[in-house]
Design an enzyme around this catalytic site. Structure first.
Site, short mmCIF file in Angstrom:
data_model
loop_
_atom_site.label_atom_id
_atom_site.label_comp_id
_atom_site.label_asym_id
_atom_site.label_seq_id
_atom_site.Cartn_x
_atom_site.Cartn_y
_atom_site.Cartn_z
N GLN A 118 -4.50 -1.84 9.71
CA GLN A 118 -4.44 -3.13 9.02
C GLN A 118 -5.00 -4.24 9.93
O GLN A 118 -4.63 -4.35 11.10
CB GLN A 118 -2.98 -3.44 8.63
N LYS A 138 0.84 -1.21 0.00
CA LYS A 138 0.00 0.00 0.00
C LYS A 138 0.87 1.26 0.00
O LYS A 138 0.58 2.23 -0.68
CB LYS A 138 -0.94 -0.01 1.22
N ASP A 189 -11.06 2.82 4.58
CA ASP A 189 -11.37 1.39 4.46
C ASP A 189 -12.88 1.17 4.36
O ASP A 189 -13.33 0.07 4.02
CB ASP A 189 -10.86 0.64 5.70
N1 LIG Z 1 -7.43 -2.52 7.08
C1 LIG Z 1 -7.60 -3.55 6.25
N2 LIG Z 1 -7.16 -4.76 6.59
C2 LIG Z 1 -7.36 -5.80 5.73
C3 LIG Z 1 -8.00 -5.61 4.47
C4 LIG Z 1 -8.46 -4.31 4.16
O1 LIG Z 1 -9.06 -4.06 3.08
N3 LIG Z 1 -8.23 -3.30 5.07
N4 LIG Z 1 -8.12 -6.65 3.57
C5 LIG Z 1 -7.34 -7.86 3.75
C6 LIG Z 1 -5.96 -7.85 3.17
N5 LIG Z 1 -5.67 -6.89 2.09
C7 LIG Z 1 -5.75 -5.58 2.35
O2 LIG Z 1 -5.16 -5.07 3.25
C8 LIG Z 1 -4.99 -7.28 0.89
C9 LIG Z 1 -4.97 -8.58 0.45
C10 LIG Z 1 -4.25 -8.93 -0.71
C11 LIG Z 1 -3.55 -7.99 -1.42
C12 LIG Z 1 -2.73 -8.31 -2.62
O3 LIG Z 1 -2.16 -7.42 -3.21
N6 LIG Z 1 -2.61 -9.59 -3.00
C13 LIG Z 1 -1.76 -9.98 -4.10
C14 LIG Z 1 -0.71 -10.96 -3.60
C15 LIG Z 1 0.16 -10.36 -2.56
C16 LIG Z 1 1.20 -11.33 -2.02
O4 LIG Z 1 2.13 -11.62 -2.76
O5 LIG Z 1 1.05 -11.78 -0.87
C17 LIG Z 1 -2.59 -10.69 -5.16
O6 LIG Z 1 -3.64 -11.26 -4.82
O7 LIG Z 1 -2.15 -10.67 -6.32
C18 LIG Z 1 -3.59 -6.69 -0.99
C19 LIG Z 1 -4.29 -6.33 0.15
C20 LIG Z 1 -7.20 -8.18 5.24
N7 LIG Z 1 -6.90 -7.04 6.04
#
Ligand SMILES: Nc1nc2c(c(=O)[nH]1)N[C@@H](CN(C=O)c1ccc(C(=O)N[C@@H](CCC(=O)O)C(=O)O)cc1)CN2
Length: 294
Positions: A97, A53, A120
């Site tokens: 987070q 992020k 969020d």
């Molecule tokens: N405050 C928050 N916490 C969490 C959220 C949220 O929206 N706000 N959502 C999830 C996790 N999440 C965001 O934070 C999130 C999940 C996945 C990815 C992402 O970029 N995934 C990539 C792979 C990344 C990797 O290599 O691990 C993909 O799918 O291609 C970004 C954000 C829980 N907590």
């Protein structure tokens, strides 16, 4: 064979659009939008998401700040920081987070965030506005899924949509948004969960299936109908012998589902990057609507 809903590609397009807006802001000698992320503890996935992020902020031209606390942080220490960020006129939006350690009441923390800075979209005020189809911050993952469907012109009107998982940050808001009257809602929604007797009974009939349960390869090809649109929110780190020590697994058994589906999101590269792009979108909305930004 299904076509790919390429979240990575669309997320890059969205970030490029935001960068154009930020460039204009800076040309007009105004300050850049500022996002703050609070990270608690040492969870590898949480650290990776927050770092990504921060990198997204750099890419689009935002200012970003990362506030770290140890996993032993107390609820009152976190509440104090939130109060400080609520008052800080240089901060447009901030996120905490998730998940948080057990000693911290997640609900109390989210309720303490000023809804105007809740990029969020988790605060009850924003959740309520979302349900009432009022202008507000939409939670980033559901917002990302809607945007992905919209950009690929996937018809949702009158479709049967089955959502698996009723989490407060994905499944539940998704079920509301898909049933709303505005774009790309107007679906007939079924929200399934751990007490649903026979999930397959629902997924087999669904035009759109959205899985958000964190159970690797749960949804198999035999559980969906021909031509279904499959959206995979699950991202689980499964241990293996690779240099990283894990691979990323979605809730969807990609091979068998891709054979029958019309459209499908990959993991990685599907919903995850869209989640991050929509956080950037919410932050620029917060900046534009900020009362401190004249
Ligand atoms: N405050 C928050 N916490 C969490 C959220 C949220 O929206 N706000 N959502 C999830 C996790 N999440 C965001 O934070 C999130 C999940 C996945 C990815 C992402 O970029 N995934 C990539 C792979 C990344 C990797 O290599 O691990 C993909 O799918 O291609 C970004 C954000 C829980 N907590």
């Amino acid at each position: 064979m299904a076509e790919i809903l390429d979240g990575l590609k669309v997320s890059k397009e969205i970030k490029a659009e935001i960068k154009v807006e930020v460039d204009k802001i800076l040309e007009n000698k105004r300050r850049a939008p500022h996002l703050v992320a609070i990270l608690v503890g040492n969870n590898g996935a949480s650290k990776a998401y927050v770092n990504a992020k921060v990198k997204d902020c750099e890419e689009v031209g935002f200012q970003s700040s990362l506030v770290k606390f140890p996993s032993t942080v107390s609820e009152s220490e976190l509440l104090e920081k939130i109060e400080e960020l609520n008052k800080d006129k240089s901060v447009d939006g901030f996120i905490v987070q998730l998940p948080l350690p057990d000693q911290v009441d997640q609900e109390k923390i989210i309720n303490a965030i000023d809804p105007r800075k809740d990029v969020d979209g988790f605060h009850p005020t924003n959740f309520g506005k979302m349900a009432l189809e009022m202008d507000t911050f939409l939670p980033a993952t559901p917002f990302g899924i809607l945007t992905l469907l919209e950009r690929y012109n996937i018809e949702t009107k009158g479709k049967d949509c089955v959502i698996i998982g009723r989490s407060k940050i994905v499944g539940r808001p998704m079920s509301i948004l898909m049933g709303r009257k505005d774009f790309p809602g107007n679906s007939t929604v079924t929200l399934t969960h751990s007490y649903t007797k026979d999930i397959e009974e629902y997924t087999k009939k669904a035009d759109i299936v959205i899985t958000a349960l964190g159970d690797p390869h749960f949804l198999k090809g035999e559980m969906i109908k021909d031509g279904a649109v499959i959206v995979d929110v699950g991202i689980t780190r499964v241990d293996n012998d690779s240099p990283k020590g894990y691979y990323l697994a979605g809730d969807v058994d990609f091979e068998s589902c891709a054979e029958k589906a019309s459209w499908i999101t990959p993991v990685p590269g599907g919903v995850g990057p869209m989640t991050r792009a929509m956080l950037m979108k919410n932050t620029i909305i917060a900046y534009k609507t900020s009362v401190y930004n004249d």
